[in-house]
Design an enzyme around this catalytic site. Structure first.
Site, short mmCIF file in Angstrom:
data_model
loop_
_atom_site.label_atom_id
_atom_site.label_comp_id
_atom_site.label_asym_id
_atom_site.label_seq_id
_atom_site.Cartn_x
_atom_site.Cartn_y
_atom_site.Cartn_z
CB CYS A 115 2.24 0.98 4.80
SG CYS A 115 2.97 -0.22 5.92
CG LEU A 116 2.39 -4.38 1.39
CD1 LEU A 116 3.27 -5.60 1.20
CD2 LEU A 116 1.34 -4.29 0.30
CD GLN A 158 5.29 -4.13 6.54
OE1 GLN A 158 6.35 -4.12 5.93
NE2 GLN A 158 4.18 -3.61 6.03
CG HIS A 160 7.60 -1.18 8.63
ND1 HIS A 160 6.36 -1.11 9.24
CD2 HIS A 160 7.37 -0.94 7.31
CE1 HIS A 160 5.44 -0.84 8.32
NE2 HIS A 160 6.02 -0.72 7.15
N GLY A 168 8.44 -3.46 -0.71
CA GLY A 168 9.24 -3.62 0.49
C GLY A 168 8.41 -4.30 1.56
CG HIS A 187 7.76 2.76 4.11
ND1 HIS A 187 6.61 3.52 4.06
CD2 HIS A 187 7.36 1.51 4.49
CE1 HIS A 187 5.58 2.75 4.40
NE2 HIS A 187 6.01 1.54 4.66
CD GLU A 188 9.56 -1.70 3.73
OE1 GLU A 188 9.25 -2.39 4.71
OE2 GLU A 188 8.72 -1.23 2.94
NI NI Z 1 5.15 -0.28 5.30
#
Ligand code: NI
Length: 192
Positions: free
Chosen positions: A105-106, A50, A151, A45, A147-148
Site C-alpha cells: 500500500c502506498l 490517501q 480504503h 491503485g 484493497h482500494e
Molecule cells: Ni492501499
C-alpha cells in the site's frame, strides 16, 4: 499535480468516506492529479483518503502488473485494459474461494504481506460522468478493487493480518506514522 500521499496513522485513512455528487468541485482535476500521484509512486491503485480526502472515489491502472510472467494471456490482457475511476462504489457481493495475494500500500511503504480475500466480486459504481455501472471482477482485478474499496471504508490491509503478524509490524508501522522511513515519493506523515 502530484499530491502528497497520506501515511499510516492519519485519521483520514480510518474514516468511512462520504459519497460525492456530480457538482463536487474540480472533480476532473482531482482525478487527473490522483492518476499523476499514483504513477509517480508506481502504484496500481489510489483511493481519495490517501490524498487526504474522505470521499468515495478511487482510481486504478493495472497496466504495470500485466507484464508479470506468471499471468495467463487472458489475465494479462484483462489487467492491461484495467484502468478505471470508481465513484460512489458499493461492493454488492463477494464470492468464490479465499486466496492469498501479496499486497502492499502506498500509505504503508516497505511492508508487503499475504492477505486472504475472496476471489470474485460484483460492484456498482459511477464513472467520471456519473453514469452507473454494475460489473463483475475476479482474480487480480478484484483484488485491487477490494484493497482500494477498503480504503474508503477506513480499512487497511494490515488490519487483515494475524495478531502475530500485527505484533511484529507494530514498531515499523509506528515509524511510518512518524516519517521515520525512506520513501521515493512525496508523503504526508501524521506524527511528525
Ligand atoms: Ni492501499
Amino acid at each position: 499535480m502530484i499530491l502528497p500521499i497520506t501515511a499510516y496513522g492519519d485519521p483520514v485513512l480510518r474514516a468511512k468516506a462520504a459519497e460525492i455528487s456530480p457538482d463536487y468541485p474540480k472533480l476532473k482535476e482531482l482525478i487527473d492529479n490522483m492518476y499523476e500521484t499514483m504513477y509517480a509512486a508506481s502504484g496500481v491503485g489510489l483511493a481519495a483518503p490517501q490524498v487526504g480526502l474522505s470521499i468515495r472515489l478511487f482510481v486504478v491502472d493495472a497496466t504495470p502488473m500485466s507484464e508479470d510472467e506468471d499471468l495467463t494471456p487472458t489475465e494479462a490482457k484483462t489487467l492491461k485494459a484495467f484502468k478505471k475511476v470508481f465513484i460512489n462504489p458499493t461492493i454488492v457481493e463477494e464470492s468464490g474461494k479465499e486466496w492469498d495475494f501479496n499486497e502492499g500500500c502506498l500509505s504503508i511503504p516497505d511492508i508487503r504481506e499475504d492477505v486472504s480475500r475472496k476471489s470474485a466480486l460484483k460492484i456498482t459504481y459511477q464513472d467520471e460522468d456519473f453514469k452507473t455501472h454494475t460489473e463483475v471482477y475476479d482474480g487480480i482485478s478484484a483484488r485491487i478493487i477490494q484493497h482500494e474499496y477498503d480504503h474508503i471504508e477506513g480499512v487497511l490491509f494490515t488490519d487483515k493480518l494475524s495478531p502475530f503478524k500485527k505484533r511484529i509490524l507494530k514498531g515499523k508501522l509506528l515509524n511510518i506514522s512518524k516519517g521515520k522511513i525512506k520513501v521515493s515519493y512525496k508523503m504526508r506523515f501524521p506524527n511528525v
